[in-house]
Motif scaffolding. Structure first.
Motif, PDB file in Angstrom:
ATOM      1  N   LYS A 295     -12.194  -5.689   6.584  1.00 28.31           N
ATOM      2  CA  LYS A 295     -11.488  -5.891   7.707  1.00 28.31           C
ATOM      3  C   LYS A 295     -12.028  -6.183   9.137  1.00 28.31           C
ATOM      4  O   LYS A 295     -11.381  -6.920  10.025  1.00 28.31           O
TER       5      LYS A 295
ATOM      6  N   THR B 162      -5.692   5.541   0.323  1.00 29.03           N
ATOM      7  CA  THR B 162      -4.746   4.486   0.155  1.00 29.03           C
ATOM      8  C   THR B 162      -4.803   3.677  -1.104  1.00 29.03           C
ATOM      9  O   THR B 162      -5.836   3.245  -1.306  1.00 29.03           O
TER      10      THR B 162
ATOM     11  N   LEU C 216      -3.715   0.575  -3.039  1.00 33.90           N
ATOM     12  CA  LEU C 216      -3.206  -0.785  -3.095  1.00 33.90           C
ATOM     13  C   LEU C 216      -2.767  -1.593  -4.535  1.00 33.90           C
ATOM     14  O   LEU C 216      -3.316  -1.379  -5.374  1.00 33.90           O
TER      15      LEU C 216
ATOM     16  N   ASN D 183      -8.034   0.103  -3.713  1.00 37.77           N
ATOM     17  CA  ASN D 183      -7.835   1.030  -2.466  1.00 37.77           C
ATOM     18  C   ASN D 183      -8.048   0.334  -1.266  1.00 37.77           C
ATOM     19  O   ASN D 183      -8.900  -0.602  -1.362  1.00 37.77           O
ATOM     20  N   GLY D 184      -7.665   0.987  -0.436  1.00 40.28           N
ATOM     21  CA  GLY D 184      -7.825   0.605   1.154  1.00 40.28           C
ATOM     22  C   GLY D 184      -8.899   1.329   2.116  1.00 40.28           C
ATOM     23  O   GLY D 184      -9.365   2.536   1.598  1.00 40.28           O
TER      24      GLY D 184
ATOM     25  N   LYS E  38     -12.592  -1.268   4.266  1.00 40.95           N
ATOM     26  CA  LYS E  38     -12.907  -2.253   3.369  1.00 40.95           C
ATOM     27  C   LYS E  38     -11.655  -2.016   2.280  1.00 40.95           C
ATOM     28  O   LYS E  38     -11.464  -1.078   1.772  1.00 40.95           O
ATOM     29  N   LEU E  39     -10.847  -3.412   1.936  1.00 40.64           N
ATOM     30  CA  LEU E  39      -9.981  -3.356   0.949  1.00 40.64           C
ATOM     31  C   LEU E  39     -10.927  -3.693  -0.485  1.00 40.64           C
ATOM     32  O   LEU E  39     -11.575  -4.581  -0.559  1.00 40.64           O
TER      33      LEU E  39
ATOM     34  N   THR F 201       0.802  -1.269  -0.086  1.00 40.18           N
ATOM     35  CA  THR F 201      -0.057  -0.060  -0.068  1.00 40.18           C
ATOM     36  C   THR F 201       0.859   1.234   0.082  1.00 40.18           C
ATOM     37  O   THR F 201       2.191   1.245   0.583  1.00 40.18           O
TER      38      THR F 201
END
Length: 144
Positions: free
Chosen positions: A91, A50, A52, A70-71, A74-75, A41
């Motif tokens: 998460k 963020t 990823l 993206n993060g 939740k990713l 990340t």
């Protein structure tokens, strides 16, 4: 102000020379499948926050298909392997959803919902014992 500029420049130069080996990849392991996603990340600001990027070992042999997203809480990761695949990893409860599409006219199809996953630090390895004897995610969908 001059001291701040010198300190900032020194920090920027130091960051440029940090070896890649100090990067901290993480791995997502599908509890019910042998697949693994390895990602890293970066905080990029803006709307994304963020970013990823990494790879999805969908064949379970240590070969990775590029994946990005993206993060946050939740990713969200997407890739293309014959179809477009979009993962959402929660998460808070460590469950993931997987959607697929073959393009604009195809719509989105829910392939897996509320499937468990875990995360570890470090790279994915095809030799991990927890991956042995489990089916591949795509194979389980009849897309192989």
């Amino acid at each position: 102000m001059k001291k701040l500029a010198i300190c900032s420049l020194s920090l920027a130069i130091a960051v440029m020379f940090v070896p890649q080996s100090q990067a901290a990849p993480r791995s997502i392991h599908f509890t019910n499948f042998c697949d693994c996603i390895e990602y890293d990340t970066a905080n990029v600001g803006g709307v994304t926050g963020t970013e990823l990027w990494g790879g999805w070992d969908y064949l379970c042999i240590g070969e990775f298909q590029p994946i990005a997203g993206n993060g946050g809480a939740k990713l969200k990761l997407g890739t293309y392997v014959g179809y477009m695949y979009n993962f959402t990893f929660s998460k808070s409860d460590h469950l993931f959803d997987l959607y697929s599409s073959n393009g604009l006219s195809g719509g989105a199809l829910a392939l897996q919902l509320n499937q468990p996953w875990t995360q570890t630090n470090g790279s994915c390895s095809a030799a991990d014992p927890e991956r042995k004897g489990k089916p591949r995610l795509i194979e389980s969908l009849g897309r192989d």
